[in-house]
Design a protein around this motif. Structure first.
Motif, PDB file in Angstrom:
ATOM      1  N   GLU A 104       0.828  -1.217   0.000  1.00 28.43           N
ATOM      2  CA  GLU A 104       0.000   0.000   0.000  1.00 28.43           C
ATOM      3  C   GLU A 104       0.856   1.257   0.000  1.00 28.43           C
ATOM      4  OE1 GLU A 104      -2.471  -1.161   3.450  1.00 28.43           O
ATOM      5  OE2 GLU A 104      -4.148  -0.580   2.168  1.00 28.43           O
ATOM      6  N   THR A 163       3.800   1.591  -1.233  1.00 29.60           N
ATOM      7  CA  THR A 163       4.478   1.791  -2.513  1.00 29.60           C
ATOM      8  C   THR A 163       3.500   2.195  -3.611  1.00 29.60           C
ATOM      9  OG1 THR A 163       5.907   0.004  -1.774  1.00 29.60           O
ATOM     10  CG2 THR A 163       6.247   0.753  -4.016  1.00 29.60           C
ATOM     11  N   LEU A 164       2.304   1.570  -3.593  1.00 29.64           N
ATOM     12  CA  LEU A 164       1.341   1.856  -4.668  1.00 29.64           C
ATOM     13  C   LEU A 164       0.466   3.080  -4.376  1.00 29.64           C
ATOM     14  CD1 LEU A 164      -0.143  -1.608  -5.776  1.00 29.64           C
ATOM     15  CD2 LEU A 164       1.688  -0.305  -6.835  1.00 29.64           C
ATOM     16  N   VAL A 188      -4.388   0.321  -2.781  1.00 28.43           N
ATOM     17  CA  VAL A 188      -4.609  -0.852  -3.635  1.00 28.43           C
ATOM     18  C   VAL A 188      -6.018  -0.856  -4.236  1.00 28.43           C
ATOM     19  CG1 VAL A 188      -2.898  -2.315  -2.512  1.00 28.43           C
ATOM     20  CG2 VAL A 188      -5.274  -2.334  -1.695  1.00 28.43           C
ATOM     21  N   ARG A 241      -6.768  -1.420  -7.937  1.00 33.94           N
ATOM     22  CA  ARG A 241      -5.536  -1.859  -8.603  1.00 33.94           C
ATOM     23  C   ARG A 241      -5.622  -3.338  -8.972  1.00 33.94           C
ATOM     24  NH1 ARG A 241      -1.356   1.931  -8.590  1.00 33.94           N
ATOM     25  NH2 ARG A 241      -2.218   3.809  -7.652  1.00 33.94           N
ATOM     26  N   ILE A 260      -3.849  -6.769  -9.149  1.00 36.29           N
ATOM     27  CA  ILE A 260      -2.700  -7.406  -8.496  1.00 36.29           C
ATOM     28  C   ILE A 260      -2.597  -8.856  -8.983  1.00 36.29           C
ATOM     29  CG2 ILE A 260      -1.621  -7.971  -6.259  1.00 36.29           C
ATOM     30  CD1 ILE A 260      -2.200  -5.013  -6.322  1.00 36.29           C
ATOM     31  N   ASP A 317      -0.928  -3.977 -11.943  1.00 39.51           N
ATOM     32  CA  ASP A 317      -0.176  -2.861 -11.359  1.00 39.51           C
ATOM     33  C   ASP A 317       0.960  -3.373 -10.490  1.00 39.51           C
ATOM     34  OD1 ASP A 317      -1.772  -0.504 -12.208  1.00 39.51           O
ATOM     35  OD2 ASP A 317      -3.355  -1.647 -11.214  1.00 39.51           O
ATOM     36  N   ALA A 318       0.799  -4.602  -9.996  1.00 41.37           N
ATOM     37  CA  ALA A 318       1.856  -5.192  -9.173  1.00 41.37           C
ATOM     38  C   ALA A 318       1.704  -6.711  -9.212  1.00 41.37           C
ATOM     39  CB  ALA A 318       1.740  -4.717  -7.731  1.00 41.37           C
ATOM     40  N   GLN A 346       2.230  -1.646 -14.603  1.00 39.96           N
ATOM     41  CA  GLN A 346       3.301  -0.994 -13.838  1.00 39.96           C
ATOM     42  C   GLN A 346       4.236  -2.099 -13.351  1.00 39.96           C
ATOM     43  OE1 GLN A 346       2.236   2.474 -11.294  1.00 39.96           O
ATOM     44  NE2 GLN A 346       0.330   1.335 -11.068  1.00 39.96           N
ATOM     45  N   PHE A 379       5.738  -3.245 -10.713  1.00 41.50           N
ATOM     46  CA  PHE A 379       5.984  -3.452  -9.281  1.00 41.50           C
ATOM     47  C   PHE A 379       6.012  -4.945  -8.948  1.00 41.50           C
ATOM     48  CE2 PHE A 379       4.198   0.888  -9.108  1.00 41.50           C
ATOM     49  CZ  PHE A 379       5.219   1.502  -8.384  1.00 41.50           C
TER      50      PHE A 379
END
Ligand code: UGA
Length: 438
Positions: free
Chosen positions: A305, A307-308, A311, A314, A316, A382-383, A407, A409
């Protein structure tokens, strides 16, 4: 060669029975679950354990390994009867012994001659005496020559390497009030050539809990150190390596990550703490071990959380669901807490696991989607989170992964990857207790 009956065809029972058959003994595995036994008779295993399917087949084909649901077929004629039934966690944190009780009573009702009853299930200290009492009460009054002894023989098998652990154990522990019964069981283990410790029932039972508790403690210890490493800029992986070279410390069970899961450590640490409290002791270390284990999962989500940003909304991707590699076991898997928290916070999760997906579908929130390979779940993500360190995640085509993500991540919950290499590949890489490479 001996005649052996094993009650319960879960991990412990099936591995133990099959491995004893492989040593040349006549083994009958009994379970009250008719579907399980029907499947085993057809060669279908209820669990995934590397190498077990071939071993079951080989020994079944050789006529040394049989399966039944019928106590009257399995117990009479067996000199050794192993109890390896489940001991789930009761509502209060103590172990639920109802299956052990049913097994002990059923053995008593069907045994013939002198029988050695061996407790392999992980049971609270004092259960050996309790089992002896149940058998005593359920023994038929005739014939009069029915005698028995109870031996505790805790198991130290790890899921994923259970066969190797049976065949090459570090030690075998046997506890009994009847030393000659323990020595007979020791003879069963003679072919595996290991050190055998014979002691009393309660000490043997405690060895099991204390062994799992120290391993769980080491994991929580290194997870606490990893938090401090994160805060102070040290690398926990190298710290563990540096500590582990000291023979007094040793290198095993010092891998920091998202905490321990599975059917053993969480349940056994809790049960030991419960027993301690019930005996008016204050198990403060065990309580901290459990707290730190929960924190490891929480901190991982917080890191994501931070870093992004957030969430919510997002995408994942998740690699790995099982509580550790080489098993489909999802019991107390860290992935359950982590994914549930993400879904609660509004993230869209798509997960892949080489074998645990089927089991995961029953346990994870319905909103979670699943992919057929590690690449599918990262498309547009995104991650991506690495939650179980399966071998197949080590050598992925990372360029393909990065290029298909929205992204780049990558959050590594098991410290599987090299931070410099991941940076070179273009990822924003975060792991547990290791400095960020800029
Ligand atoms: C554990 C014990 O290792 C066995 O000796 C014991 O017989 C078994 O419990 C049991 O009581 O039946 P198991 O639960 O199969 O075996 O798995 P482990 O390999 O011990 O791993 C347990 C958990 O700790 C996993 O979630 C793993 O990822 C985690 N772990 C392990 C770490 O986080 N760090 C480590 O350094 C080691």
């Amino acid at each position: 060669m001996s005649n052996i009956c094993v009650i319960g065809t879960g991990y412990v029972g099936l591995v133990t029975g099959t491995c004893f058959a492989d040593l040349g003994n006549e083994v009958t595995c009994l379970d009250i679950d008719e579907n399980k036994i029907a499947g085993l008779k057809r060669g279908e295993l209820p669990i995934y354990e590397p190498g077990l399917e071939e071993l079951v087949k080989r020994n079944r084909d050789a006529g040394r390994l049989k399966f039944t649901t019928d106590y009257t077929q399995a117990v009479p004629g067996a000199e050794f009867v192993f109890i390896a039934v489940g001991t789930p966690q009761g509502d209060d944190g103590g172990a639920d012994l109802r299956y052990v009780e049913v097994a002990a009573a059923s053995i008593a009702e069907t045994l013939q001659g002198h029988t050695i009853i061996i407790n392999k299930s992980t049971v609270p200290i004092g259960t050996g005496d309790w089992v002896a009492g149940i058998v005593e009460r359920h023994l038929p009054t005739t014939p009069h020559n029915l005698t028995f002894a109870v031996v505790s023989n805790p198991e130290f098998l790890r899921e994923g390497s259970a066969i190797g652990d049976f065949q090459v154990p570090d030690r075998v522990v046997l506890g009994s009030t009847d030393r000659s019964a323990a020595e007979r069981v020791a003879e069963l283990y003679a072919p595996v050539r290991t050190s055998i410790i014979i002691t009393d029932l309660r000490t043997a039972e405690m060895i099991k809990y204390a062994s799992n508790a120290i391993l769980a403690t080491r994991i929580s210890f290194i997870n606490e150190i990893s938090q401090i490493c994160d805060a102070l800029g040290a690398d926990v992986k190298v710290v563990a390596e540096g500590m582990g070279q000291d023979k007094r410390i040793g290198s095993q069970f010092l891998q920091a990550g998202i905490g321990y899961g599975g059917s053993c450590f969480p349940k056994d640490v809790k049960a030991l703490a419960y027993m301690a409290e019930a005996a008016n002791c204050h198990p403060q270390l065990l309580l901290a071990v459990m707290d730190i284990n929960q924190d490891a999962r929480r901190f991982f989500v917080q890191k994501l959380e931070r870093t992004l940003g957030s969430v919510t909304g997002r995408k994942i991707g998740v690699w790995g669901l099982a509580f550790k590699p080489n098993t489909d076991d999802m019991r107390e898997a860290p992935s359950l807490d982590i994914i549930s928290a993400l879904v609660r916070k509004g993230a869209e999760v798509k997960a892949f696991d080489p074998v645990a997906t089927k089991v995961a579908k029953r346990l994870l929130p319905g909103a979670v989607e699943y992919g057929n390979d590690p690449y599918e779940v990262v498309v547009g993500a995104d991650a991506v989170l690495l939650l179980t360190e399966w071998n197949e995640f080590k050598g992925l085509d990372f360029e393909r992964v990065r290029n298909s993500m929205a992204q780049p991540f990558l959050f590594d919950g098991r410290n599987l990857y090299d931070p410099k290499e991941m940076k070179r590949l273009g990822f924003t890489y975060r792991s547990v207790g290791r400095p960020v490479v800029h």
